[in-house]
Design an enzyme around this catalytic site. Structure first.
Site, PDB file in Angstrom:
ATOM      1  N   ASP A   1       0.816  -1.222   0.000  1.00 50.78           N
ATOM      2  CA  ASP A   1       0.000   0.000   0.000  1.00 50.78           C
ATOM      3  C   ASP A   1       0.852   1.276   0.000  1.00 50.78           C
ATOM      4  O   ASP A   1       1.951   1.295   0.547  1.00 50.78           O
ATOM      5  CB  ASP A   1      -0.922  -0.021   1.233  1.00 50.78           C
TER       6      ASP A   1
ATOM      7  N   ASN B   1     -10.984  -2.735  -5.003  1.00 51.43           N
ATOM      8  CA  ASN B   1     -10.199  -1.806  -5.822  1.00 51.43           C
ATOM      9  C   ASN B   1     -10.850  -1.496  -7.181  1.00 51.43           C
ATOM     10  O   ASN B   1     -10.402  -0.590  -7.887  1.00 51.43           O
ATOM     11  CB  ASN B   1      -8.762  -2.310  -6.016  1.00 51.43           C
TER      12      ASN B   1
END
Ligand code: IPE
Ligand code: IPE
Ligand code: MG
Length: 257
Positions: free
Chosen positions: A33, A81
């Site tokens: 991330d 996502n």
């Protein structure tokens, strides 16, 4: 020859941090991330952050292999996502394609097994073909394994496992009695994407966020967690050593005294 050299080189690095080479985590999982923020800090588009993050993944995967980590699982794209822009999603998918093309070329040399966790059936036919080829080649290898979580969500994984288990139980019940097929943790684990993969010993999340974001919810029951402010594209071998050092300082009790 090359391998010996690499091992010796690493032992030196390990000793810098007083790492114990006998107590390395067998399975490291990483939530990759911070790509978008990395790009934003450089006034670059988010897609540039993903390209940089893909490079970091290559480096970290190679390093894990060199130091003898048996399983590396990375979170590359979650079921959530898809909420991102079409442009960002297609860049991520293109980077994955590129990575797989390159991997296929060097798999025979590296002998790293690759597995994909998640619902890959909705990905492009091209990506699905590359995944199938990579997994086919992987059947020949039995050492180091890299798992890429792609369109992966742990809640979805658990539901899917429960459904599969229920279907199997119904068919078993037709010919046997219920007691011969009890629902046990070990049985249930077999229906998850991670069947045959041991639970992660260490889960790393860079970028300062302290949450799992739907990653390995079942499997992380007794994992050790390591969080760092470093954004994924800036993560490197030294950072991984630091995470392992912290892991080695932990007392894993599994509920015991
Ligand atoms: C991780 O980086 C990559 C994916 C989720 C695909 P992000 O894109 O989430 O980066 P941030 O969190 O916005 O910085
Ligand atoms: C988790 O990161 C998913 C991946 C790294 C692939 P996100 O950026 O999607 O997670 P949130 O939205 O910050 O929880
Ligand atoms: Mg993020």
């Amino acid at each position: 020859m090359l391998n010996l050299f690499k091992k010796r080189k690493h032992k030196k690095e390990l000793s810098n941090l007083n790492l114990n080479p006998e107590y390395l985590p067998a399975h490291i999982a990483i939530i990759m991330d911070g790509n978008g923020r990395w790009a934003a800090r450089r006034a670059l588009p988010r897609t540039a952050g993903h390209a940089a993050g893909a490079e970091t993944f290559r480096r970290v995967a190679t390093y894990c292999k060199d130091i003898g980590i048996q399983y590396l699982t990375v979170y590359a794209f979650s079921t959530e996502n898809w909420k991102r822009s079409a442009d960002e999603i297609s860049t991520i998918m293109e980077l994955l394609e590129k990575y797989l093309y390159e991997s296929i070329e060097k798999m025979e040399r590296d002998r790293v097994k690759m597995k994909f966790l998640g619902d890959t059936s909705v990905l492009s036919p091209k990506l699905q073909a590359l995944i199938a080829e990579t997994e086919e080649i992987s059947k020949k290898f039995d050492g180091v394994q890299v798992n890429i979580c792609l369109n992966y969500g742990s809640r979805n994984e658990i539901l899917r496992a429960a459904e599969k288990y229920a279907q199997e139980r119904v068919s078993v019940l037709r010919c046997a009695d219920a007691d011969s097929y009890p629902l046990k943790e070990e049985n249930f684990s077999k229906y998850l994407y991670t069947a045959d993969i041991p639970d992660p010993d260490l889960i790393i999340r860079p970028s300062g966020e302290m949450r799992l974001s739907n990653f390995l919810l079942w499997q992380s029951a007794y994992s050790e967690f390591y969080f760092t402010e470093t954004l994924w594209p800036d993560f490197n071998e030294k950072e991984l050593d630091r995470a392992i050092a912290v892991y080695q300082s932990r007392d894993r009790r599994y509920g015991g005294a």
